[in-house]
Design an enzyme around this catalytic site. Sequence first.
Site, short mmCIF file in Angstrom:
data_model
loop_
_atom_site.label_atom_id
_atom_site.label_comp_id
_atom_site.label_asym_id
_atom_site.label_seq_id
_atom_site.Cartn_x
_atom_site.Cartn_y
_atom_site.Cartn_z
N CYS A 186 -3.83 -3.91 -7.39
CA CYS A 186 -2.83 -2.84 -7.52
C CYS A 186 -2.84 -2.25 -8.92
O CYS A 186 -2.38 -1.12 -9.12
CB CYS A 186 -1.45 -3.36 -7.16
SG CYS A 186 -0.93 -4.81 -8.10
N GLU A 189 6.90 -5.57 -5.33
CA GLU A 189 5.77 -5.35 -6.23
C GLU A 189 4.76 -4.50 -5.46
O GLU A 189 4.08 -5.00 -4.57
CB GLU A 189 5.15 -6.69 -6.65
CG GLU A 189 4.03 -6.57 -7.65
CD GLU A 189 3.43 -7.93 -7.99
OE1 GLU A 189 2.20 -7.98 -8.18
OE2 GLU A 189 4.18 -8.92 -8.06
N SER A 235 2.01 -2.41 -0.23
CA SER A 235 1.90 -0.97 -0.42
C SER A 235 3.25 -0.32 -0.69
O SER A 235 4.31 -0.85 -0.34
CB SER A 235 1.29 -0.33 0.83
OG SER A 235 2.21 -0.36 1.91
N ALA A 236 3.19 0.87 -1.29
CA ALA A 236 4.40 1.64 -1.56
C ALA A 236 5.08 2.05 -0.26
O ALA A 236 6.32 2.09 -0.19
CB ALA A 236 4.06 2.87 -2.40
N ALA A 237 4.30 2.36 0.77
CA ALA A 237 4.88 2.76 2.05
C ALA A 237 5.68 1.62 2.65
O ALA A 237 6.79 1.82 3.17
CB ALA A 237 3.77 3.20 3.01
N ALA A 238 5.14 0.40 2.59
CA ALA A 238 5.88 -0.75 3.11
C ALA A 238 7.13 -0.99 2.28
O ALA A 238 8.20 -1.32 2.82
CB ALA A 238 4.98 -1.98 3.10
N GLY A 239 7.03 -0.84 0.97
CA GLY A 239 8.19 -1.02 0.11
C GLY A 239 9.30 -0.04 0.45
O GLY A 239 10.49 -0.40 0.48
#
Length: 484
Positions: A278, A244, A222-226
Amino acid sequence: MSGGLFIDGVWRAGAGAQATSVDPTTGEVIWRQATASTAEVAAAVEAARKAFPAWADRSREERIAVLRRYKDVLVARTGTFAEALSRETGKALWETKAELGSMAGKVEASIKAYDERTGEHANDMAFGRAVLRHRAHGVMAVLGPFNFPGHLPNGHIVPALLAGDTVVFKPSEETPLAGQLLVEALEEAGVPAGVINLVQGGREVGQALIDQEIDGLLFTGSAAAGAFFRRHFADRPDVILALELGGNNPLVVWDAGDPEAVAALIVQSAFITTGQRCSCARRLIVSDDAAGRAVIDAVAALSERLVIGPWNGGQEPFMGPLISDRAAAMALAGAKAMPGQTLRAMTSVDGLSRAFVSPGLVDVTGETVPDEELFAPLLQVRRVGSFEEAIAAANATRYGLSAGLVSNETAHWDRFLTRIRAGVVNWNRPTTGAAGTMPFGGLGNSGNHRPSAYYAADYCAYPVASFEAENVTNTLGDIKGLRA
């Protein structure tokens, strides 16, 4: 095998909490093992560190030979591995067999990419030669996702091993069995002890792994984890980060002709893998006229015909369940909160487990919708008055992974291609289209400009430029301003 962890060439039971993996189709527990403790995570990184010099010193040909044996093991195990993936994720067997094919195909694609992008190249110089070589980083941490629990981590692991890196792999806590089977295949292929290590667990194990002295983090999620990982490594510029991440992907339909043909592309973009890719289309943008309405009606009609069911049922499904009951509950809540006019409601599916949902379609024209990725088969529809408005609407996102145009007009495609902000852009193909011979990655919240697939070679090795003369020559005459 006596446990769920693989450290320094030995399978062992974890010292952490017990964990399970559940078949989302039936609720049956299909994997039960203890997770890794912090000490075991440290041991896995130490094993990878110890194994790194010898693995990196092996010739390219030796590493290729090991990975080709791995490919052969995957091919031989396709049937059993694919069934295990279907049980753990709920995906249709046609999907998991394709996933195994992609995993095996990754080996030759990675060899070609390594030679083309990170091989060795020399130029003659007056003094001798200038040589470009590439060196492995060291210990890579790979954190895998649940949606393609074999293919996506494999897409990091294979190029990393080929480059000479060693790996500590933590699969998603939703799909530990898939990670175990991947590592078993590498073990059978003869990967030396310590070169590949497996730790199982959830967020706390991932945290323990990134707290170690690793040289790289290769992540799909996820974008939050990134964003968390970027903050975590803000003071570690020595750690290579390849992120990614997700997408809020647009699909524009304009002057496209047959609504039924268009609907087939849209359904394959939005609802394949139950919306758990995704690169799935989340936003459909159409003309605000009769042609646009015909496309919307065709999508709604085709959605009704999609078979939703278990992977091993009487009829082959297009859609299986979401990864878990919890994921389905979150998806249904997200669909309920979506503003606009519901054209086809996302609902639970009678007679099946709570992880199954139907595809949803919501007209959000004129509404303000949060710019978020809902990892489920829910498609927003927005009607606009012009093609330029369509492009503007498509770009109205912080993400930039995938985008698509469905149109018979080449001029529209030329305009779309030059204006859209996305790393993967498709024309008259599903937004989920990808290939191992092309890069895969996105802009904005979708990544950090380190695309995977064919470009994974770039983040698995670093360049070394050397200027070489075989003999010592007297260059005293080259020194300017020298006293006699």
